[in-house]
Design an enzyme around this catalytic site. Structure first.
Site, PDB file in Angstrom:
ATOM      1  N   GLU A 105      40.038  43.541  47.963  1.00  0.00           N
ATOM      2  CA  GLU A 105      40.373  42.270  47.323  1.00  0.00           C
ATOM      3  C   GLU A 105      41.588  42.453  46.429  1.00  0.00           C
ATOM      4  OE1 GLU A 105      37.021  40.024  45.893  1.00  0.00           O
ATOM      5  OE2 GLU A 105      38.156  39.252  44.187  1.00  0.00           O
ATOM      6  N   ASP A 107      43.549  40.176  43.494  1.00  0.00           N
ATOM      7  CA  ASP A 107      43.272  38.990  42.673  1.00  0.00           C
ATOM      8  C   ASP A 107      44.394  38.612  41.723  1.00  0.00           C
ATOM      9  OD1 ASP A 107      40.674  38.921  43.679  1.00  0.00           O
ATOM     10  OD2 ASP A 107      39.869  40.110  42.042  1.00  0.00           O
ATOM     11  N   GLU A 109      44.006  35.914  38.677  1.00  0.00           N
ATOM     12  CA  GLU A 109      43.084  35.028  37.982  1.00  0.00           C
ATOM     13  C   GLU A 109      43.779  34.515  36.723  1.00  0.00           C
ATOM     14  OE1 GLU A 109      38.609  36.531  38.855  1.00  0.00           O
ATOM     15  OE2 GLU A 109      39.861  37.933  37.718  1.00  0.00           O
TER      16      GLU A 109
END
Length: 289
Positions: A105, A107, A109
């Site tokens: 993953e 990311d 955010e």
């Protein structure tokens, strides 16, 4: 060639070039490459699907994902984040292999904040199921005032997170030192808008103010260039893919200068230097950019 004939030829040539760019360029509408995964009533298409609005209220947040998964390449979106008091909200843009035990993953955010305080972007990287590699950067502009481009470049040599072409995070392929690197699992492209006031703003001290709802984020210019899976079996290993070229195997001089500026002036948390969590510095933190 007469002037009228020449002008006609140029007009036809212009139309051919325009058509070629339309075929080879980014998708014309959101629904060409993406699907709504969560609360379709909270995602609104704008300008014929060329842009979308995500809505968070007390009933629900929302999310969307790419229709396909990809193995290596570059993905980017232009995002305009929640204006004003956005404390307790998280707007996420990420890639995910959708595998639990060994997931990969990447990311972005975006952690909301009280009015007047800087937005924070947190990046994280999971490789072969291991995450906990958070870094946080205070943005040097107001990301709610206008659209900005957020990109993830992923090839066999490195992963780079960019904001408006400024690199804010680099994760090198150090498999030669037995450091996991995501290269075997394709990943989809995802985005969500959700409530996370138990941790998002000042570690959960600042709670969401529902009187400010609905909270709105906007997306446009969805761009995915990579090897689709399923797709041509040799695509991901093809060294002639543009994102595998020499120019993308390390930061160039200008990118390295911008990266140092971000690291010196805007990084507010780096797991690599968090001795309470990691008394021994994680091995990937010792790599040379």
């Amino acid at each position: 060639m007469g002037m009228g004939l020449r002008n006609g030829f140029l007009l036809i040539l212009s139309c051919v070039v325009t058509l070629s760019l339309s075929v080879l360029g980014r998708p014309a509408t959101f629904l060409e490459d993406f699907r709504i995964t969560w609360s379709d009533s909270h995602i609104r298409q704008i300008d014929g699907g060329r842009a979308i609005q995500l809505v968070l209220d007390q009933n629900s947040g929302c999310g969307f994902a790419s229709k396909r998964q990809y193995l290596f390449g570059r993905v980017s979106m232009k995002i305009k984040l929640i204006p004003g008091d956005s404390a307790g909200t998280v707007t996420a843009f990420y890639m995910n292999s959708v595998t639990d035990a060994v997931r990969d993953e990447l990311d972005f955010e975006f952690l909301g904040n009280r009015t007047g305080q800087p937005y924070t972007v947190q990046t994280n990287i999971y490789a072969h199921g291991k995450g906990d590699r958070e870094q946080r950067v205070n943005l040097w502009f107001d990301p709610a005032a206008d659209f900005h481009t957020y990109s993830i470049m992923w090839n066999h040599h490195q992963i780079v997170f960019y904001i408006d072409e400024v690199p804010i995070r680099v994760y090198k392929n150090n498999e030669a030192r037995n450091i996991p690197y995501p290269k075997l699992q394709p990943m989809g492209v995802y985005s969500t808008l959700w409530e996370a006031d138990d941790w998002a703003t000042r570690g959960g001290l600042e709670k969401i103010d529902w009187t400010k709802a609905p909270f709105l984020a906007y997306y446009k210019d969805f761009d995915i260039e990579g090897c689709p899976v399923p797709g041509p079996v040799n695509c991901a290993t093809n060294s002639r893919n543009w994102w595998e070229g020499t120019a993308y195997q390390a930061l160039n001089a200008m990118e390295a200068k911008r990266y140092r500026w971000v690291r010196m002036n805007h990084v507010i948390y780096d797991y690599c230097t968090d001795k309470s969590r990691y008394p021994v510095t994680p091995p990937e933190c010792m790599s040379i950019i």
